[in-house]
Scaffold this active site. Structure first.
Site, mmCIF file in Angstrom:
data_model
loop_
_atom_site.group_PDB
_atom_site.id
_atom_site.type_symbol
_atom_site.label_atom_id
_atom_site.label_comp_id
_atom_site.label_asym_id
_atom_site.label_seq_id
_atom_site.Cartn_x
_atom_site.Cartn_y
_atom_site.Cartn_z
ATOM 1 N N ASP A 99 0.856 -1.165 0.000
ATOM 2 C CA ASP A 99 0.000 0.000 0.000
ATOM 3 C C ASP A 99 0.901 1.227 0.000
ATOM 4 O O ASP A 99 1.869 1.293 0.770
ATOM 5 C CB ASP A 99 -0.889 -0.009 1.248
ATOM 6 C CG ASP A 99 -2.305 0.426 0.945
ATOM 7 O OD1 ASP A 99 -2.464 1.523 0.398
ATOM 8 O OD2 ASP A 99 -3.238 -0.335 1.267
ATOM 9 N N ASP A 207 -3.068 4.616 -2.388
ATOM 10 C CA ASP A 207 -4.166 5.176 -1.619
ATOM 11 C C ASP A 207 -4.592 6.540 -2.175
ATOM 12 O O ASP A 207 -3.737 7.423 -2.370
ATOM 13 C CB ASP A 207 -3.682 5.328 -0.163
ATOM 14 C CG ASP A 207 -4.809 5.548 0.813
ATOM 15 O OD1 ASP A 207 -5.692 4.688 0.901
ATOM 16 O OD2 ASP A 207 -4.797 6.599 1.494
ATOM 17 N N GLU A 266 -6.183 3.725 -6.111
ATOM 18 C CA GLU A 266 -7.514 3.892 -5.525
ATOM 19 C C GLU A 266 -8.003 5.282 -5.934
ATOM 20 O O GLU A 266 -7.351 6.278 -5.613
ATOM 21 C CB GLU A 266 -7.460 3.774 -3.994
ATOM 22 C CG GLU A 266 -8.858 3.730 -3.396
ATOM 23 C CD GLU A 266 -8.938 4.285 -1.985
ATOM 24 O OE1 GLU A 266 -9.881 3.938 -1.275
ATOM 25 O OE2 GLU A 266 -8.063 5.090 -1.600
ATOM 26 N N HIS A 338 -11.166 -3.376 2.791
ATOM 27 C CA HIS A 338 -11.191 -3.041 4.218
ATOM 28 C C HIS A 338 -12.055 -1.820 4.528
ATOM 29 O O HIS A 338 -12.182 -1.436 5.686
ATOM 30 C CB HIS A 338 -9.758 -2.806 4.699
ATOM 31 C CG HIS A 338 -9.142 -1.606 4.023
ATOM 32 N ND1 HIS A 338 -8.844 -1.599 2.671
ATOM 33 C CD2 HIS A 338 -8.797 -0.385 4.489
ATOM 34 C CE1 HIS A 338 -8.338 -0.427 2.345
ATOM 35 N NE2 HIS A 338 -8.302 0.333 3.429
ATOM 36 N N ASP A 339 -12.613 -1.159 3.493
ATOM 37 C CA ASP A 339 -13.465 0.016 3.710
ATOM 38 C C ASP A 339 -14.944 -0.269 3.449
ATOM 39 O O ASP A 339 -15.781 0.610 3.654
ATOM 40 C CB ASP A 339 -13.057 1.157 2.766
ATOM 41 C CG ASP A 339 -11.686 1.741 3.072
ATOM 42 O OD1 ASP A 339 -11.247 1.670 4.232
ATOM 43 O OD2 ASP A 339 -11.056 2.271 2.131
HETATM 44 O O1 ISL Z 1 -14.492 4.438 3.230
HETATM 45 C C1 ISL Z 1 -14.508 5.605 2.982
HETATM 46 C C2 ISL Z 1 -15.111 6.572 3.861
HETATM 47 O O2 ISL Z 1 -16.496 6.557 3.676
HETATM 48 C C3 ISL Z 1 -13.887 6.109 1.767
HETATM 49 O O3 ISL Z 1 -14.282 7.382 1.440
HETATM 50 C C4 ISL Z 1 -12.397 6.095 2.016
HETATM 51 O O4 ISL Z 1 -12.069 7.030 2.981
HETATM 52 C C5 ISL Z 1 -11.712 6.418 0.746
HETATM 53 O O5 ISL Z 1 -12.016 5.358 -0.097
HETATM 54 C C6 ISL Z 1 -10.208 6.488 0.940
HETATM 55 O O6 ISL Z 1 -9.742 5.297 1.499
HETATM 56 C C7 ISL Z 1 -8.372 5.130 1.686
HETATM 57 O O7 ISL Z 1 -7.764 6.236 2.322
HETATM 58 C C8 ISL Z 1 -8.172 6.511 3.660
HETATM 59 C C9 ISL Z 1 -8.179 5.263 4.545
HETATM 60 O O8 ISL Z 1 -8.842 5.545 5.748
HETATM 61 C C10 ISL Z 1 -8.842 4.093 3.861
HETATM 62 O O9 ISL Z 1 -8.757 2.945 4.663
HETATM 63 C C11 ISL Z 1 -8.144 3.909 2.547
HETATM 64 O O10 ISL Z 1 -8.576 2.767 1.844
HETATM 65 C C12 ISL Z 1 -7.205 7.523 4.201
HETATM 66 O O11 ISL Z 1 -5.900 7.064 3.994
#
Ligand code: ISL
Length: 560
Positions: A99, A207, A266, A338-339
């Site tokens: 990541d 990310d 992402e 994971h989100d």
């Molecule tokens: O899950 C979300 C909140 O509702 C998404 O908006 C998420 O924050 C967005 O996809 C970005 O995600 C990534 O960056 C974030 C981190 O918290 C997430 O786990 C990661 O996948 C900040 O680094």
């Protein structure tokens, strides 16, 4: 034409290390735990592992806040263990991607500490520092430099009394945004990426990579329903210099290398048109991106405001992405990470038809053109957490939302209901390995509760079952490896308006497959023009009746 890239028939498996397996008995998953389960991955047949962040971090956002980019966090293990993990994967023919969290750092990152220390720090300009809004006293309510809301609640700005300015953070205040306008920032990131590739890793999942270029004017956004906060996304989603930065990164990191790498960005909010620009191989930016359209279809005003999924909407959306990236570019395919809440709970039936609906969604996803991603636990049909009380949650987004919503006077039960459906913690409960204590994840109480259904839903039980989700995923992975039609064939959506039938065709030369899915718990008549073919794979033990699909039945049929 060129040979297709190696990843066109690859399958990626995502590991969220803190929830995968605990080898040290502290209740938190670690590298040693991953090493113990490498054969699970090899048997599933995946080609690539994506590891969520394991670098040194205060863990404010579970590692998406890095304070030392070249060090493994002690809680996950040692440098030696990391190298052993990499070796163990490579020995099994599995690549490893890391990541890459470089839209922001941790506030404990030394560069940020220096940046915040004074207005004249040589590192000041590595982050976004701004004065209070004209006409306001620095630090007073409403004095933030602009009205942007942070993704995890409240203003995207935090006041720093030391220098009487504010810094920008699209996520928590512990995740200050890097200023990519500064060439030193970019050079440091590329050097760090090269360092990891030299160490032997095979690429990166990047990310929120489409947020790195911001309009330096940082204008106010349109005010949302709060009446206070504005939406800054037009000024940072695929901002003015995004393609320039990604092309520079490609040149500086991958330009002189001949290995086989994978990059996946992402990209929340990306449109098909933008994704085409990111992933057109000739432009040399990224191999593929994660888009968010299909995981937003069941949301109303906000993420926690649920509305039922309309299957025709999903079909329209997936079809647009399949067609939009058919000639150039490439799709990544995912339903879980994971989100996101667990797909079997979100779009399936996690009770009576758990096996059937988990494998149905797997079929509909994996038979598309693109690179499929499997998130840990998805391959055994793990469900949402089923938490009923706020003290079971750990995720900063969930906890902030809970506090903010209650403060605004929302009904507590309704807020908990929103979390129960959509919280990121649904995906973060410990991996369920066995029916034993703590689901075989750890010998002690894990950092977050195990889902209550672990005695029935676990790797050991699933793999021994006659109808095994794992066994079915394994077949899907094998199909992709063995069939050019599955990896490269054209995609044709059928019956777009049908409310519960998901049907599409894949074609390559004179070969053709028909994919049929009954997205409901009721029997469904098969339209007469689709009653064709011989069964390649299905999620019921027998071929059944060609006129009828059983509850959540999925069929892959050869119609060549
Ligand atoms: O899950 C979300 C909140 O509702 C998404 O908006 C998420 O924050 C967005 O996809 C970005 O995600 C990534 O960056 C974030 C981190 O918290 C997430 O786990 C990661 O996948 C900040 O680094």
């Amino acid at each position: 034409p060129n040979d297709p890239a190696w990843w066109t028939n690859a399958v990626v498996y995502q590991i969220y290390p803190r929830s995968f397996a605990d080898s040290t008995g502290d209740g938190v998953g670690d590298i040693g735990g991953i090493i113990e389960h490498l054969d699970h991955l090899a048997e599933l047949g995946v080609d690539v592992v994506w590891l969520s962040p394991i670098q040194q971090s205060p863990q404010f956002d579970n590692g998406y806040d890095i304070s030392d980019y070249r060090r493994i966090d002690e809680m996950f293990g040692t440098e030696e263990q990391f190298d052993l993990l990499l070796q163990g994967l490579h020995e099994r023919g599995i690549r490893l991607i890391m990541d890459l969290v470089v839209n922001h750092t941790s506030n404990e990152y030394p560069g940020f500490q220096s940046s915040r220390s004074s207005r004249t720090s040589p590192k000041r300009d590595r982050y976004w520092w701004r004065d209070a809004r004209p006409g306001f006293e620095p630090g007073e309510p409403g004095a933030e430099p602009n009205n942007w809301r942070s993704f995890f609640g409240g203003s995207a700005w935090t006041f720093e009394p030391l220098t009487s300015q504010y810094y920008l953070h699209l996520f928590t205040p512990q995740q200050p945004d890097l200023n990519w306008e500064n060439p030193r920032v970019r050079a440091k990131v590329y050097a760090m990426m090269n360092w990891w590739l030299d160490r032997g890793v095979d690429g990166f999942r990047m990310d929120v990579i489409n947020f790195i270029s911001k309009d330096p004017a940082l204008p106010d956004g349109v005010v949302d329903s709060s009446g206070i906060w504005g939406d800054g996304s037009p000024y940072f989603v695929s901002g003015p210099r995004i393609h320039e930065f990604l092309q520079e990164m490609h040149r500086e990191v991958f330009g002189g290398r001949s290995g086989q790498y994978l990059t996946v960005g992402e990209t929340p909010g990306a449109t098909v048109e933008q994704a085409l620009l990111f992933t057109d191989a000739q432009r040399r930016e990224l191999d593929m991106v994660f888009q968010f359209e299909h995981v937003s279809l069941d949301q109303g005003a906000g993420k926690f405001d649920h509305r039922p999924l309309s299957l025709p909407d999903l079909k329209t959306s997936w079809n647009r992405w399949q067609r939009g990236l058919a000639e150039k570019g490439w799709n990544s395919l995912y339903l879980n990470n994971h989100d996101q809440p667990r797909v079997v709970s979100r779009f399936g039936d996690d009770q009576q038809y758990r096996y059937e609906s988990a494998t149905l969604w797997a079929t509909l996803l994996h038979l598309q053109r693109g690179t499929p991603y499997i998130y840990q636990g998805e391959e055994i049909g793990m469900t949402n957490a089923g938490f009923t009380s706020i003290d079971q949650y750990r995720d900063v987004e969930s906890l902030n939302y809970f506090a903010e919503a209650l403060e605004q006077g929302m009904d507590r039960e309704r807020v908990l209901e929103g979390l129960r459906r959509m919280s990121r913690d649904n995906a973060r409960t410990p991996m369920q390995w066995t029916a034993g204590e703590h689901a075989g994840f750890s010998e002690v109480e894990p950092w977050i509760p195990v889902a209550a259904n672990y005695p029935a839903v676990n790797v050991e039980t699933d793999r021994a079952a006659e109808q095994s989700v794992f066994g079915y995923y394994r077949e899907l992975v094998r199909l992709r490896h063995e069939s050019d039609l599955v990896s490269l064939g054209d995609f044709h959506l059928l019956d777009p308006g049908h409310p519960t039938l998901f049907a599409y065709k894949r074609t390559l030369g004179d070969q053709a497959l028909l994919v049929l899915g009954n997205v409901s718990g009721a029997e469904l008549g098969v339209p007469s023009d689709l009653e064709a073919g011989s069964l390649v794979l299905g999620n019921y033990p027998d071929a059944g009746d060609r006129h009828l699909l059983r509850p959540w039945e999925a069929r892959i049929l050869d119609i060549s």
